[in-house]
Write a protein that holds these residues in place. Structure first.
Motif, PDB file in Angstrom:
ATOM      1  N   MET A   1     -28.598  18.412   5.865  1.00  0.00           N
ATOM      2  CA  MET A   1     -27.950  17.110   5.745  1.00  0.00           C
ATOM      3  C   MET A   1     -26.696  17.083   6.620  1.00  0.00           C
ATOM      4  O   MET A   1     -25.905  18.027   6.613  1.00  0.00           O
ATOM      5  CB  MET A   1     -27.572  16.838   4.283  1.00  0.00           C
ATOM      6  N   GLN A   2     -26.524  15.999   7.354  1.00  0.00           N
ATOM      7  CA  GLN A   2     -25.375  15.895   8.235  1.00  0.00           C
ATOM      8  C   GLN A   2     -24.077  15.719   7.444  1.00  0.00           C
ATOM      9  O   GLN A   2     -24.054  15.108   6.384  1.00  0.00           O
ATOM     10  CB  GLN A   2     -25.545  14.721   9.197  1.00  0.00           C
ATOM     11  N   ASN A   3     -23.013  16.291   7.976  1.00  0.00           N
ATOM     12  CA  ASN A   3     -21.684  16.123   7.394  1.00  0.00           C
ATOM     13  C   ASN A   3     -20.663  16.178   8.519  1.00  0.00           C
ATOM     14  O   ASN A   3     -21.019  16.229   9.698  1.00  0.00           O
ATOM     15  CB  ASN A   3     -21.418  17.188   6.328  1.00  0.00           C
ATOM     16  N   GLN A   4     -19.383  16.164   8.169  1.00  0.00           N
ATOM     17  CA  GLN A   4     -18.341  16.132   9.196  1.00  0.00           C
ATOM     18  C   GLN A   4     -18.267  17.404  10.030  1.00  0.00           C
ATOM     19  O   GLN A   4     -17.576  17.435  11.060  1.00  0.00           O
ATOM     20  CB  GLN A   4     -16.968  15.821   8.569  1.00  0.00           C
TER      21      GLN A   4
ATOM     22  N   SER B   1     -21.159  19.038  11.122  1.00  0.00           N
ATOM     23  CA  SER B   1     -22.490  19.254  11.707  1.00  0.00           C
ATOM     24  C   SER B   1     -22.424  19.696  13.162  1.00  0.00           C
ATOM     25  O   SER B   1     -23.162  20.586  13.597  1.00  0.00           O
ATOM     26  CB  SER B   1     -23.333  17.986  11.586  1.00  0.00           C
TER      27      SER B   1
ATOM     28  N   ASN C   1     -11.294  16.685   5.079  1.00  0.00           N
ATOM     29  CA  ASN C   1     -12.200  17.464   4.228  1.00  0.00           C
ATOM     30  C   ASN C   1     -11.730  17.391   2.780  1.00  0.00           C
ATOM     31  O   ASN C   1     -10.876  18.176   2.357  1.00  0.00           O
ATOM     32  CB  ASN C   1     -12.236  18.920   4.695  1.00  0.00           C
TER      33      ASN C   1
ATOM     34  N   HIS D   1     -12.910  18.451   0.180  1.00  0.00           N
ATOM     35  CA  HIS D   1     -13.186  19.650  -0.596  1.00  0.00           C
ATOM     36  C   HIS D   1     -12.246  20.808  -0.283  1.00  0.00           C
ATOM     37  O   HIS D   1     -12.346  21.870  -0.906  1.00  0.00           O
ATOM     38  CB  HIS D   1     -14.628  20.108  -0.379  1.00  0.00           C
TER      39      HIS D   1
END
Length: 295
Positions: free
Chosen positions: A1-4, A6, A89, A91
């Protein structure tokens, strides 16, 4: 799954991203150089970043510091930094410490919990103390040398302190620490000779301090007011941040492990476990914050 992250993963591989996600890095000083170090760490997906600085944003910082905007003048730099990191981010675990690292308070900081320490302090005694303690503990440290009074953003180098030249700050540290038997540590330095700033009393902070937190360090008490620009400190910070990212991945042995190999690679599995534990720590902290907010 793509994220910041990737695009970074396409270059480094998922185990490298997991290594960064499971790492905790401390940055001492988040000004012209340190702010860009933090930017690189955040945009590379480092899971926990600790920020040490007691400065507030001043109007004279706006020419070069990432967190310095007209709208942030008077705010603590670490608070502005934390907000920006979380916008990159959510997280990331960001711990902020409104304090200057000094010889007198160094014992209050547990450096052993860090995977890497980045020194962006501008005080010689504090920089030396940070090197001493990291050396004693075996914690990797990268020291950023002088970026003031310079024009050439391409002149920065990664080198052992013993190989530096033309940098007055590095020269002082090299000579003093050599007497203590500390001859080697990594630093970022520029081999460009510094240029003397103009002595302009009309605009010098030495005569007209406008710092918003004048009870800390008045510019009028400083021996010299360094000159600066938008591109040299930024270049040093980006180079330093990149070196930390590469060192963390290299130490873990997770650079460019292919998707086909990562399920059987011991370093990849270890990195994935560390990333999971860091994410769980973040979730636990969020639950505690929510619980405290409901009381």
């Amino acid at each position: 799954m793509q994220n910041q992250f990737s695009r970074t993963q396409l270059l480094f591989g998922k185990p490298a991203i997991d290594t960064l996600a499971g790492s905790r890095v401390a940055v001492f000083g988040v000004g012209g150089v340190g702010g860009y170090v933090v930017e690189v760490l955040a945009r590379s997906g480092v899971g926990a970043i600790d920020l040490y600085d007691d400065d507030r944003v001043c109007l004279t910082n706006v020419n070069r510091q990432l967190y310095a905007l007209i709208s942030t003048i008077g705010k603590h730099k670490v608070d502005v930094a934390a907000q920006r990191v979380h916008d990159i981010n959510p997280h990331c675990i960001v711990r902020t410490y409104k304090k200057f690292y000094l010889v007198s308070n160094a014992h209050e900081v547990d450096l052993s919990c860090y995977d890497y320490v980045v020194d962006c302090i501008d005080t010689v005694s504090a920089k030396m103390e940070l090197v001493r303690r990291c050396k004693q503990l075996g914690v990797p440290i990268l020291c950023c040398m002088g970026a003031a009074n310079k024009f050439d953003a391409t002149a920065f180098r990664i080198a052992d302190i013993s190989k530096t030249k033309n940098d007055p700050l590095a020269k002082v540290m090299r000579k003093r620490l050599r007497r203590e038997g500390i001859n080697h540590f990594k630093c970022v330095y520029s081999d460009e000779l510094p240029t003397a700033p103009f002595d302009d009393a009309d605009i010098s902070c030495r005569f007209h301090c406008i710092c918003p937190n004048k009870d800390m360090r008045k510019c009028t008490d400083r021996r010299n007011i360094p000159a600066s620009n938008a591109f040299v400190p930024a270049a040093e910070g980006i180079i330093a941040g990149g070196e930390v990212v590469k060192d963390l991945i290299a130490a873990a042995g997770t650079m460019r492990i292919s998707p086909q190999e990562r399920d059987t690679s011991a370093p990849a599995l270890k990195a994935a476990d560390r990333a999971r534990r860091m994410l769980q720590e973040w979730k636990t902290m969020k639950l505690q914050e929510q619980s405290a907010g409901n009381e």
